[in-house]
Each structure stands twice: as structure tokens, then as C-alpha cells.
Design a protein around this motif. Structure first.
Motif, PDB file in Angstrom:
ATOM      1  N   ILE A  12       0.831  -1.199   0.000  1.00 57.34           N
ATOM      2  CA  ILE A  12       0.000   0.000   0.000  1.00 57.34           C
ATOM      3  C   ILE A  12       0.868   1.252   0.000  1.00 57.34           C
ATOM      4  O   ILE A  12       0.614   2.199  -0.759  1.00 57.34           O
ATOM      5  CB  ILE A  12      -0.953   0.002   1.214  1.00 57.34           C
ATOM      6  N   ILE A  13       1.890   1.248   0.815  1.00 54.73           N
ATOM      7  CA  ILE A  13       2.788   2.404   0.854  1.00 54.73           C
ATOM      8  C   ILE A  13       3.431   2.628  -0.510  1.00 54.73           C
ATOM      9  O   ILE A  13       3.473   3.740  -1.027  1.00 54.73           O
ATOM     10  CB  ILE A  13       3.887   2.198   1.926  1.00 54.73           C
ATOM     11  N   GLU A  14       3.907   1.549  -1.093  1.00 59.48           N
ATOM     12  CA  GLU A  14       4.570   1.691  -2.398  1.00 59.48           C
ATOM     13  C   GLU A  14       3.602   2.190  -3.469  1.00 59.48           C
ATOM     14  O   GLU A  14       3.953   3.015  -4.313  1.00 59.48           O
ATOM     15  CB  GLU A  14       5.202   0.362  -2.814  1.00 59.48           C
ATOM     16  N   ALA A  15       2.401   1.678  -3.374  1.00 61.05           N
ATOM     17  CA  ALA A  15       1.384   2.134  -4.324  1.00 61.05           C
ATOM     18  C   ALA A  15       1.078   3.611  -4.090  1.00 61.05           C
ATOM     19  O   ALA A  15       0.956   4.396  -5.041  1.00 61.05           O
ATOM     20  CB  ALA A  15       0.117   1.300  -4.169  1.00 61.05           C
ATOM     21  N   ALA A  16       0.985   3.974  -2.840  1.00 60.23           N
ATOM     22  CA  ALA A  16       0.645   5.364  -2.518  1.00 60.23           C
ATOM     23  C   ALA A  16       1.725   6.319  -3.026  1.00 60.23           C
ATOM     24  O   ALA A  16       1.422   7.392  -3.549  1.00 60.23           O
ATOM     25  CB  ALA A  16       0.462   5.525  -1.013  1.00 60.23           C
ATOM     26  N   VAL A  17       2.974   5.919  -2.895  1.00 60.09           N
ATOM     27  CA  VAL A  17       4.058   6.771  -3.392  1.00 60.09           C
ATOM     28  C   VAL A  17       3.875   7.019  -4.881  1.00 60.09           C
ATOM     29  O   VAL A  17       3.947   8.150  -5.360  1.00 60.09           O
ATOM     30  CB  VAL A  17       5.440   6.138  -3.111  1.00 60.09           C
ATOM     31  N   LYS A  18       3.581   5.941  -5.582  1.00 58.02           N
ATOM     32  CA  LYS A  18       3.385   6.090  -7.030  1.00 58.02           C
ATOM     33  C   LYS A  18       2.203   7.007  -7.344  1.00 58.02           C
ATOM     34  O   LYS A  18       2.275   7.888  -8.196  1.00 58.02           O
ATOM     35  CB  LYS A  18       3.116   4.720  -7.661  1.00 58.02           C
ATOM     36  N   VAL A  19       1.114   6.739  -6.661  1.00 53.51           N
ATOM     37  CA  VAL A  19      -0.113   7.483  -6.965  1.00 53.51           C
ATOM     38  C   VAL A  19       0.013   8.952  -6.548  1.00 53.51           C
ATOM     39  O   VAL A  19      -0.337   9.862  -7.300  1.00 53.51           O
ATOM     40  CB  VAL A  19      -1.335   6.813  -6.297  1.00 53.51           C
ATOM     41  N   PHE A  20       0.543   9.180  -5.368  1.00 50.83           N
ATOM     42  CA  PHE A  20       0.738  10.568  -4.920  1.00 50.83           C
ATOM     43  C   PHE A  20       1.670  11.305  -5.888  1.00 50.83           C
ATOM     44  O   PHE A  20       1.465  12.472  -6.209  1.00 50.83           O
ATOM     45  CB  PHE A  20       1.345  10.611  -3.512  1.00 50.83           C
ATOM     46  N   ALA A  21       2.702  10.605  -6.333  1.00 51.65           N
ATOM     47  CA  ALA A  21       3.663  11.245  -7.237  1.00 51.65           C
ATOM     48  C   ALA A  21       2.986  11.645  -8.543  1.00 51.65           C
ATOM     49  O   ALA A  21       3.244  12.706  -9.104  1.00 51.65           O
ATOM     50  CB  ALA A  21       4.830  10.304  -7.514  1.00 51.65           C
ATOM     51  N   ASN A  27      -5.427  14.901  -5.218  1.00 57.81           N
ATOM     52  CA  ASN A  27      -6.117  14.287  -6.348  1.00 57.81           C
ATOM     53  C   ASN A  27      -5.941  12.770  -6.399  1.00 57.81           C
ATOM     54  O   ASN A  27      -6.324  12.136  -7.372  1.00 57.81           O
ATOM     55  CB  ASN A  27      -5.634  14.911  -7.661  1.00 57.81           C
ATOM     56  N   SER A  28      -5.342  12.236  -5.368  1.00 64.78           N
ATOM     57  CA  SER A  28      -5.168  10.785  -5.328  1.00 64.78           C
ATOM     58  C   SER A  28      -6.333  10.143  -4.587  1.00 64.78           C
ATOM     59  O   SER A  28      -6.681  10.560  -3.488  1.00 64.78           O
ATOM     60  CB  SER A  28      -3.865  10.441  -4.609  1.00 64.78           C
ATOM     61  N   LYS A  29      -6.923   9.141  -5.198  1.00 63.24           N
ATOM     62  CA  LYS A  29      -8.053   8.472  -4.552  1.00 63.24           C
ATOM     63  C   LYS A  29      -7.572   7.218  -3.840  1.00 63.24           C
ATOM     64  O   LYS A  29      -6.734   6.489  -4.360  1.00 63.24           O
ATOM     65  CB  LYS A  29      -9.093   8.084  -5.604  1.00 63.24           C
ATOM     66  N   ILE A  30      -8.151   6.984  -2.701  1.00 66.51           N
ATOM     67  CA  ILE A  30      -7.812   5.770  -1.966  1.00 66.51           C
ATOM     68  C   ILE A  30      -8.063   4.548  -2.843  1.00 66.51           C
ATOM     69  O   ILE A  30      -7.279   3.610  -2.855  1.00 66.51           O
ATOM     70  CB  ILE A  30      -8.663   5.670  -0.682  1.00 66.51           C
ATOM     71  N   SER A  31      -9.129   4.606  -3.596  1.00 65.09           N
ATOM     72  CA  SER A  31      -9.457   3.457  -4.438  1.00 65.09           C
ATOM     73  C   SER A  31      -8.359   3.206  -5.471  1.00 65.09           C
ATOM     74  O   SER A  31      -8.060   2.070  -5.816  1.00 65.09           O
ATOM     75  CB  SER A  31     -10.795   3.679  -5.134  1.00 65.09           C
ATOM     76  N   LYS A  32      -7.734   4.279  -5.942  1.00 67.54           N
ATOM     77  CA  LYS A  32      -6.652   4.142  -6.911  1.00 67.54           C
ATOM     78  C   LYS A  32      -5.416   3.526  -6.244  1.00 67.54           C
ATOM     79  O   LYS A  32      -4.731   2.683  -6.834  1.00 67.54           O
ATOM     80  CB  LYS A  32      -6.307   5.524  -7.486  1.00 67.54           C
ATOM     81  N   ILE A  33      -5.159   3.964  -5.045  1.00 64.49           N
ATOM     82  CA  ILE A  33      -4.034   3.402  -4.312  1.00 64.49           C
ATOM     83  C   ILE A  33      -4.262   1.914  -4.079  1.00 64.49           C
ATOM     84  O   ILE A  33      -3.365   1.087  -4.295  1.00 64.49           O
ATOM     85  CB  ILE A  33      -3.841   4.141  -2.969  1.00 64.49           C
ATOM     86  N   GLU A  35      -6.163  -0.120  -5.743  1.00 62.73           N
ATOM     87  CA  GLU A  35      -6.061  -0.820  -7.019  1.00 62.73           C
ATOM     88  C   GLU A  35      -4.598  -1.048  -7.391  1.00 62.73           C
ATOM     89  O   GLU A  35      -4.199  -2.137  -7.786  1.00 62.73           O
ATOM     90  CB  GLU A  35      -6.752   0.048  -8.080  1.00 62.73           C
ATOM     91  N   THR A  36      -3.799   0.011  -7.251  1.00 61.71           N
ATOM     92  CA  THR A  36      -2.377  -0.084  -7.579  1.00 61.71           C
ATOM     93  C   THR A  36      -1.669  -1.107  -6.697  1.00 61.71           C
ATOM     94  O   THR A  36      -0.733  -1.776  -7.123  1.00 61.71           O
ATOM     95  CB  THR A  36      -1.713   1.294  -7.415  1.00 61.71           C
ATOM     96  N   ALA A  37      -2.145  -1.227  -5.465  1.00 63.84           N
ATOM     97  CA  ALA A  37      -1.519  -2.164  -4.534  1.00 63.84           C
ATOM     98  C   ALA A  37      -2.113  -3.562  -4.642  1.00 63.84           C
ATOM     99  O   ALA A  37      -1.718  -4.467  -3.893  1.00 63.84           O
ATOM    100  CB  ALA A  37      -1.684  -1.637  -3.111  1.00 63.84           C
ATOM    101  N   ASN A  38      -3.063  -3.738  -5.554  1.00 67.36           N
ATOM    102  CA  ASN A  38      -3.742  -5.031  -5.698  1.00 67.36           C
ATOM    103  C   ASN A  38      -4.395  -5.479  -4.410  1.00 67.36           C
ATOM    104  O   ASN A  38      -4.196  -6.611  -3.929  1.00 67.36           O
ATOM    105  CB  ASN A  38      -2.760  -6.102  -6.168  1.00 67.36           C
ATOM    106  N   VAL A  39      -5.165  -4.566  -3.878  1.00 69.53           N
ATOM    107  CA  VAL A  39      -5.752  -4.754  -2.561  1.00 69.53           C
ATOM    108  C   VAL A  39      -7.145  -4.136  -2.618  1.00 69.53           C
ATOM    109  O   VAL A  39      -7.409  -3.266  -3.435  1.00 69.53           O
ATOM    110  CB  VAL A  39      -4.833  -4.025  -1.553  1.00 69.53           C
ATOM    111  N   ALA A  40      -8.038  -4.570  -1.786  1.00 71.18           N
ATOM    112  CA  ALA A  40      -9.366  -3.957  -1.784  1.00 71.18           C
ATOM    113  C   ALA A  40      -9.330  -2.614  -1.078  1.00 71.18           C
ATOM    114  O   ALA A  40      -8.491  -2.386  -0.203  1.00 71.18           O
ATOM    115  CB  ALA A  40     -10.367  -4.870  -1.098  1.00 71.18           C
ATOM    116  N   THR A  41     -10.237  -1.750  -1.478  1.00 74.98           N
ATOM    117  CA  THR A  41     -10.266  -0.408  -0.885  1.00 74.98           C
ATOM    118  C   THR A  41     -10.291  -0.478   0.635  1.00 74.98           C
ATOM    119  O   THR A  41      -9.531   0.213   1.324  1.00 74.98           O
ATOM    120  CB  THR A  41     -11.515   0.342  -1.367  1.00 74.98           C
ATOM    121  N   GLY A  42     -11.154  -1.306   1.140  1.00 75.43           N
ATOM    122  CA  GLY A  42     -11.298  -1.396   2.585  1.00 75.43           C
ATOM    123  C   GLY A  42     -10.021  -1.817   3.293  1.00 75.43           C
ATOM    124  O   GLY A  42      -9.788  -1.450   4.448  1.00 75.43           O
ATOM    125  N   SER A  43      -9.214  -2.577   2.614  1.00 77.30           N
ATOM    126  CA  SER A  43      -7.989  -3.079   3.233  1.00 77.30           C
ATOM    127  C   SER A  43      -7.017  -1.962   3.588  1.00 77.30           C
ATOM    128  O   SER A  43      -6.228  -2.082   4.528  1.00 77.30           O
ATOM    129  CB  SER A  43      -7.298  -4.075   2.301  1.00 77.30           C
TER     130      SER A  43
END
Lengths: 195, 195, 195, 195
Positions: A12-21, A27-33, A35-43
Motif C-alpha cells: 500500500i505504501i509503495e502504491a501510494a508513493v506512485k499514486v501521490f507522485a 487528487n489521489s483516490k484511496i481506491s486508486k491506491i 487498485e495499484t496495490a492489488n488490494v481492496a479499498t477497505g484493506s
DNA sequence: AATGAATGAGATTTCATTCAT
DNA sequence: TATGAATGAAATCTCATTCAT
């Protein structure tokens, strides 16, 4: 070697870095993070309290790492103050050049976090700068560095300068080659531009 | 017809600077800006297309002003390159020290605008840096400034450093006195810190 | 010949017909109508109570005109019922073929007005249909038209059919030539399609 | 995970048909649709991109259904062309008489969609009319239907007539009894009104 | 009568967060 | 832990209408 074995917390952290960047924090959505982390939104909320908490973790990890590495440099008795200063600059460029996305997040969102002034973040950031300041102090004591400088101003001068150059590099690595950039920075900091 | 009393267009911009400075761009609500400007929410949209348009106007005004003033400095034939460099630094600090809120907006939101890369903004910003670069080039030609520096890197080095110090000043004017800060900056830029 | 001499009341209606035809009633802005009429936004409200009032005026003018012309046909003693029926069909196509924009407004917005059920509109519209119905009644009495038809259904059958064809023509005048269309309509109405 | 109970996707469509029928598309609020569907406002956007998307779905469902049923009629080899024509008319009245609200939406909003000309809608609508046209063509070939008619005009003539009568029925089912209406329509179409 | 700047109610849409499973 | 459907608060933006001049 880090083995990718489905550690969601890290994913999730790695995905967030990518998405935030890519999109910027707001403008970054949790759902996008997710998705990028291959994890469900709730997770995402299993591991992090909320969106800001993720950013906080990114920065505290970053500054912890930077601090620890800087610590090694400062403690190294075989280096002169000037050499330590150079090493510190190298350190910063090295850390970011490994992870351009992290560099962008660092540059764009640091202010955001400073405003919300969370502990655990400011701590490490300030500690890093404090540790860097020690180098300069020592240098002054040893007569290698001018005693006429305001340390607080200096450390922020350098911080701002390097941060912006990291930004430039992340956006345009061709023009702002890591090596050319760090070489110039060392030069500017030590000798200025006047002949 | 109902005729303008006061100047809502300007009132809105001034309100926006305050609100953006306090809450950051993304956390600033149009309704808050309108309220601060003593204007109805809808009136904001009479003068500006949307929220980003307001920010754009703030920045283009700012850079236009900075550019025009820098132009006077660069064109002044009675100043040496080094004096012009000093004058440029003074200019920046002067402009922001008049308006701390503007300083904060400048520091926090410039990246945001660069990303959306609107014309009318980037133009003036780049033009300002270009004009500043001329000073350095001239100084090199005159033998006052080292020829071993990369101009692109240098200008971003200085830009980042000053921007961050303006930020420091806006957040803590006691510690980062304008005069002390600008004095140090001039010193660092010209001579570095090495003895 | 109608001389254009700056009658704002009429200018606004004519502008509204164009704008409604182009964008549809709900997507038409009063400011756009005003602009098209070369009039200030506020002036629209000097002549019309509100947006719907404009539409109402368009339709009541339209139906009044249609009614008056139909009246002439019905009253004409030298025509047979069948000839009157043909003349009525011609009338409708003639009115709209002069003003394609009006045709589009008629087709698209008539339902809207029927729903809000304003008087002064429904009146003329119903009166027109009533008058048309007289033709059929007479024709039945004269033995020219089948007595097995429900007049209410018939008049709405014809109304719906012609309205849609006017729409088709307004959108694609090449395919739905006025003359070919009206000729077919007359045929369908009188003789149907069965051999 | 939270699992679908009921079927919100369908609930929303059904609610939308009711709300659109009652207030018209432009005066229908998403919040009203959500309320009618016993769903949170935001949930509407889980299933549909926006308001128009809902309308689109309603129409594409409708025309798909109509097309599929018409297909059965056209393919039925035991019916004459005239019988198929009658069956087609029955089909339309049957479909709408089951759902008066749908009838109203169909009548009032079809134009709106044609203007925005979305695919997935126009497709099925045109396909339906094409299929209906085949019946007429066959009838002409078989000598049952007059060869002097323009098919394009005819199909739009019928479409407009029936649409308007469906409208009349939906607004006033007492006067426009389904059976009386469809009987008259069949008569008009086949034999016209002239004796 | 004519103007057009100003208004502000209101609707669409987004998305962080929750929670039943 | 993990999920992802569901939520609903909140913010942007629109535009018919008003009204001071």
C-alpha cells in the motif's frame, strides 16, 4: 534482496508513493491506491487510519532512513567536516535518485504535512536537519567553515535548494543529471559563485 | 444599472490570498473566499472561471510584478553584476515581506500550478528566471563570476533556496528576520561557506 | 413587410426561438437569449415574467396563428371536407417550413408546456384541434369520411404524426422534403396504406 | 464484504422511470431518484455515471425489448404482412400499457436523447424501425400494401402518431382506452379515413 | 424603459470512510 | 484479516432572477 511476498502494508505504501507522485496528494483516490496495490479499498483502512496517515508513514520512513544514514556519516571519524558535508549531499541525491516517485512526493507534499504538524514526522525531519547542522558547527570549530553564517538560515537554505533541484531532476532527469547537479550543489555551497 | 462599488475583482483576489495561505489551496472553499471578500459565492464566478483561475491570477500578477522590477534592475547600467545579483535577492525578499500571505501561497502552491502548466503563468515565471540568468551570464563574461557553474542548475538552486527561506520567514518571522536572512543568502550565494 | 425597428419584445421572442431550437429549453440561458436579441439580460424581464413565460408566448403566438388560418379554411364554403383536410395539412407544413427553428421548438417543448398546463396556451392549442375536428365531423355527416373512427383518437393520431414529421424535416430537410412529406401524409390519412 | 441485498441497480432504474415520468428529466433530482429507490444519493453513482446515463439505460432497455419482440413477429412465417403490422402495433401498446411511467418517459425524453445522440441507444431505436420497415416492404412485394408510399416517411408517420397516442393514454387512460386506441390506429394506418 | 453586476439557492457529483459479511 | 458495496457529507459551479442606478 527484498522478496515480494504479499505484504499488504508495504504494498500500500509503495502504491501510494506512485499514486501521490502522479496525481498529487489531494487528487489521489484511496481506491486508486488500493487498485495499484492489488488490494481492496477497505484493506487500506486495515493498515492505515486514513489518507493522511499514509502520507505520514511515507515521510517518516523517508526521514528515518535519511537520518540513520546521515548518522553514519556524522559519526565517521575519518572524514573531515567538508567531506561530511559532501557526503550528506551525496546521500540525499542517492536516496531520491533510487526512487523518483518518492522524490516527487517529498517535494510536493512536505509542506502539506508541516502544516498539519503531526508528530512522528516533524521529529525525524528536524532531527535530520539538526544532525546536519552538527557537521557545520564542527566545521566552524575546526576553522574550515566561516563563522559568519547563521546556521538555522543555512540549513534551510540548503534544504530548499536541494529539494527544488531534486524536483527538477524528477521532472527532467535529462537536464538535471544527478552527478552534474550534485557537483554543482557542492560547489555552490562551499565556494559560492563569485571568483 | 447596478454599478461596481469597491472593486470586487480585487477584493476576491486579496481574500483568496488570505484563505489559500491559511488553509492551503485544496482546503480552501470558494464560499470562504467569498465570505472573506464580503461578496456572494456566485460573484466569485462572475470574475473568475473557477478556483484554479483565481490561483492562476495570483501567480501571474506576482510574477509579472517581480519580472517588471527585475527588468529595472537588469537594465540599470550603473550596477555591476554582483550588485544586480544582490538587488535581485533584495527584490524577492521585499516583495514577499510586504505580504506574508502571498509568500505562503507562493511557496505552497507554485508546484500545483506548474503541474497543470497553464500558460500566462509559466510564461512570466520562466521569463523571470531567464532575466535573472542574464545577470549571471554577464557576470561570467565580466570575469566576476566563476565560469564553472551550470546556469540552469544554479538558477534553480537559488530559486529553491530562497523560496524555502521565504516560507520559513512567513511561518516564523522572528527567527528568520528579513534582513538577517537576505544577508546570509547573499553571502552563501556569492562566497559559499568554506573559508 | 415587417420592418426591424428595434422592437425588443419581438426581438426577444425571435432570439428565444433560435436559442431554444439550438440548445433546448432547459439548456438555454436567458443571457444567451438576451445576447442574441441584442438586449441586456435584465431587459428580458421587462417584457416577460420569466423563462417559461417566453416559451408560453412562442406557443400561444404559434397556435393563435395556426388557429386563425385554420379558421379561414374551415369557414370557406367552397371547399369539400376532404379538401379542407388537405388544406389543414398544407397549412401546418407551410407554417413550419417558413421557420425551421420554430418547428424544432414546437416539437421539443410542447410537452413541457402541456405538463405545466398554463392557460392561454392550452386554450389555443385545444381550440385548434377542436376546429380541425369540425372538418372531420362535417366529412362524416357528408358521407365522405368513415363514421367508424374515434375523433379524439384520430386528431391526436394526426397531430402526433405530423409533429414528428415536422421534426424529421427540421433535422434533415433533404430526406424529408416538404412536398414529398405532405403528399404522403395526405395519402396515409385519407387512404391508409393497404391496397 | 457488504453484499447486495435486493438489486439496487434495478431499483434505481425503476425509481428513475417514476421520477422522470412525474417531473420530466430536467426537473428530476438525483436525490429524489435515490430516495425513491431507497438508496443513498451516492449509490446512484456506483451504478450509473451520471443522470443522462440513467436515461440512456432506460431507453436502451426499452428499445432492446421492443426490438427483440418485434423480431419474433417479423420472423413468424405464419403471419401475413398485414397481420405483422397489426402485431407490431399491438406490441407497442402492450409494452407501454404495462408501464405507464415508462410510456411518459419514452414520449417526453426520446428527443432529448436523440439530440445527444449516444450510441447504444440510437442503435436499437433505428434497428427497431428498420425491422418494422421490413414488414411494409414485404407487404408491398406481396401486393398487399400500396407501392406508392415513401417508407421513410411512413415509418416516421407511424412512429410519431403512436408515440403521441401513447402519451395521450398515459395522461388520460380513461379517454384513450388501450383497445379502442389501438383498434383505431390499425384502421387509420391500413385504410385511412376516407370512405 | 433599460441595464448588467450581483446574488444565492440549489443540483450534481465526488470520494474518504464505514461496516456487514 | 479482507472485502467492496454503500454511504452521505460536502464542495463546486450554474444561472434565473433581482435591483440600484
Amino acid at each position: 534482496m527484498r522478496v515480494k511476498e504479499g505484504n499488504k502494508e508495504i504494498d500500500i505504501i509503495e502504491a501510494a508513493v506512485k499514486v501521490f507522485a502522479k496525481y498529487g496528494y489531494h487528487n489521489s483516490k484511496i481506491s486508486k491506491i488500493a487498485e495499484t496495490a492489488n488490494v481492496a479499498t477497505g484493506s487500506v483502512y486495515v493498515y492505515y487510519k486514513n489518507k493522511e496517515d499514509i502520507l505520514l508513514k511515507i515521510f517518516s520512513d523517508l526521514w528515518t532512513k535519511l537520518y540513520d544514514e546521515l548518522d553514519l556519516i556524522v559519526s565517521n571519524t575519518s572524514l573531515s567536516s567538508i567531506e561530511k558535508l559532501d557526503a550528506m549531499i551525496d546521500l540525499i541525491f542517492d536516496v531520491f535518485s533510487e526512487e523518483p516517485s518518492l522524490a516527487l512526493v517529498f517535494v510536493n507534499e512536505q509542506n502539506h504535512l508541516e502544516q498539519s504538524n503531526k508528530k512522528g514526522f516533524t521529529n525525524y525531519y528536524e532531527k535530520f536537519l539538526d544532525r546536519g547542522e552538527e557537521i557545520i558547527k564542527k566545521g566552524i570549530d575546526e576553522g574550515l567553515i566561516s563563522e559568519n553564517i547563521d546556521l538555522t538560515i543555512f540549513r534551510n537554505f540548503v534544504f530548499g535548494a536541494i529539494r527544488h533541484l531534486v524536483h527538477c531532476w524528477a521532472r527532467d532527469p535529462k537536464t538535471f543529471t544527478i552527478n552534474k547537479t550534485r557537483m554543482n550543489v557542492k560547489l555552490f555551497i562551499k565556494h559560492g559563485i563569485a571568483k
